[in-house]
Design an enzyme around this catalytic site. Structure first.
Site, PDB file in Angstrom:
ATOM      1  N   ARG A 154      -2.937   4.032   2.307  1.00  0.00           N
ATOM      2  CA  ARG A 154      -2.842   3.368   0.994  1.00  0.00           C
ATOM      3  C   ARG A 154      -1.622   3.835   0.178  1.00  0.00           C
ATOM      4  NH1 ARG A 154      -6.283   0.661  -2.978  1.00  0.00           N
ATOM      5  NH2 ARG A 154      -6.006   1.553  -5.045  1.00  0.00           N
TER       6      ARG A 154
ATOM      7  N   ILE B  28      -2.659  -3.136  -7.442  1.00  0.00           N
ATOM      8  CA  ILE B  28      -3.371  -2.933  -6.179  1.00  0.00           C
ATOM      9  C   ILE B  28      -4.798  -2.597  -6.626  1.00  0.00           C
ATOM     10  CG2 ILE B  28      -2.555  -0.519  -6.116  1.00  0.00           C
ATOM     11  CD1 ILE B  28      -2.838  -0.469  -3.124  1.00  0.00           C
ATOM     12  N   SER B  29      -5.803  -3.251  -6.030  1.00  0.00           N
ATOM     13  CA  SER B  29      -7.180  -3.086  -6.494  1.00  0.00           C
ATOM     14  C   SER B  29      -7.719  -1.688  -6.208  1.00  0.00           C
ATOM     15  CB  SER B  29      -8.085  -4.127  -5.827  1.00  0.00           C
ATOM     16  OG  SER B  29      -7.588  -5.416  -6.082  1.00  0.00           O
ATOM     17  N   GLN B  30      -8.764  -1.324  -6.952  1.00  0.00           N
ATOM     18  CA  GLN B  30      -9.482  -0.057  -6.747  1.00  0.00           C
ATOM     19  C   GLN B  30     -10.000  -0.010  -5.298  1.00  0.00           C
ATOM     20  OE1 GLN B  30     -13.112  -0.393  -8.850  1.00  0.00           O
ATOM     21  NE2 GLN B  30     -13.565   1.799  -8.879  1.00  0.00           N
ATOM     22  N   PRO B  31      -9.912   1.143  -4.642  1.00  0.00           N
ATOM     23  CA  PRO B  31     -10.359   1.231  -3.237  1.00  0.00           C
ATOM     24  C   PRO B  31     -11.770   0.693  -2.991  1.00  0.00           C
ATOM     25  CG  PRO B  31      -9.282   3.273  -3.895  1.00  0.00           C
ATOM     26  CD  PRO B  31      -9.360   2.435  -5.126  1.00  0.00           C
TER      27      PRO B  31
END
Ligand code: SAM
Length: 224
Positions: free
Chosen positions: A45, A71-74
Site C-alpha cells: 500500500r 486512497i480509501s481506508q484499508p
C-alpha cells in the site's frame, strides 16, 4: 548500510505495518475471507501514496493522493472486496482507479480487472505503478466510468469507488446474471455502502452501512 540493505530493512518495516493493519483494522472488524486477507497482506500500500505519506500508508484512515482525491481506508477496501465474493475466473470492472490500490487488491483475486479513471494524472500514475509492480491483469482506461465499459461487458463484479446519487442503470445492465455490484450511494456528504446481486428475475440489495466517499462525477453521477 548499503542501498540493498536499506531497501531490505524498509521492506521488512512495511511488511510488519501491513500485518498489523490486517490484524488490528480488518480482521478485528470482522472481515474473514482468507483470500481477501491474503491479498491485503500482499499489496504494498505504501507504493500507492506519495513519498511523504509512505509511513502513514498503513494507518486506519484514507489519505490524499492529489487532485483532491483519496486512497480509501484499508478496512473499506477489504470490506468492499469481500462483498464482491470474487473467484479466480472473474472479470471485474472498477470505476475510479484513483491511486490504483483497490485495483491491485482486486487483481490478486480475479482473472482480470478493468479500471477507469477520469483524472488524467491519476490514470497515468496508476498505469506506471501497475507496470512497475508487474500487475499485468489490470487493464486501464481514461474517461467517464459512470458509463461502464460496454465492449468488455458483462462483468462478474463491478465496484464503484466514488459516491453516486444512485447506481447507474447502465452499470447494472453490464453485470452478468449472478454478478455483484458494490457502490457507495447517497448524497455528496455521506452514503450507504450497497451491494446489488443480479439474479435471473431481478436485483437483490444488501446494505453494509454508512460510508463517506468523494463524488462520482460524470454522465450518470454528479455533474461536478
Ligand atoms: N479506488 C481508489 C484507490 O484505490 O485509490 C480510490 C479512489 S477515490 C476514493 C475515487 C476516484 O474516483 C477518484 O480518483 C476520482 O477521480 C474517480 N472518479 C470519480 N468519478 C469518476 C468517473 N465518472 N469515472 C472514473 N473515475 C471517477
Amino acid at each position: 548500510m548499503t542501498p540493498a540493505e536499506r531497501m531490505e530493512k524498509e521492506s521488512l518495516k512495511y511488511q510488519r505495518l501491513r500485518e498489523e493493519m490486517v490484524r488490528q483494522q480488518i480482521e478485528a472488524r470482522g472481515v474473514s475471507d482468507a483470500a481477501v486477507l491474503a491479498a491485503m497482506r500482499r499489496v504494498p500500500r505504501h507504493m500507492f501514496v506519495g513519498e511523504a505519506l509512505r509511513d502513514q500508508a498503513y494507518g486506519d484512515f484514507p489519505l490524499p493522493i492529489g487532485e483532491q482525491q483519496t486512497i480509501s481506508q484499508p478496512y473499506i477496501v477489504a470490506e468492499m472486496t469481500q462483498a464482491l465474493a470474487l473467484t479466480p475466473e472473474d472479470r471485474v470492472l472498477e470505476v475510479g482507479t484513483g491511486s490504483g490500490y483497490q485495483a491491485a487488491v482486486l487483481a490478486q483475486l480475479a482473472y482480470r480487472v478493468f479500471t477507469i479513471e477520469r483524472i488524467r494524472p491519476l490514470y497515468l500514475q496508476a498505469r506506471r505503478l501497475f507496470d512497475e509492480l508487474r500487475l499485468f491483469n489490470i487493464v486501464t482506461r481514461y474517461g467517464d466510468g459512470s458509463n461502464g465499459w460496454e465492449e468488455e461487458s458483462p462483468f462478474d463484479a463491478i465496484i464503484l469507488t466514488a459516491g453516486a446519487p444512485r447506481v447507474p442503470e447502465v452499470l447494472l445492465n453490464q453485470l452478468a446474471v449472478g454478478g455483484r455490484l458494490v457502490a457507495p450511494v447517497g448524497n455528496s456528504h455521506s452514503q450507504e455502502l450497497l451491494v446489488f446481486v443480479k439474479e435471473r428475475d431481478g436485483v437483490r440489495e444488501i446494505n453494509l452501512g454508512g460510508c463517506r466517499f468523494v463524488k462520482l462525477i460524470g454522465e450518470h453521477g454528479w455533474k461536478d
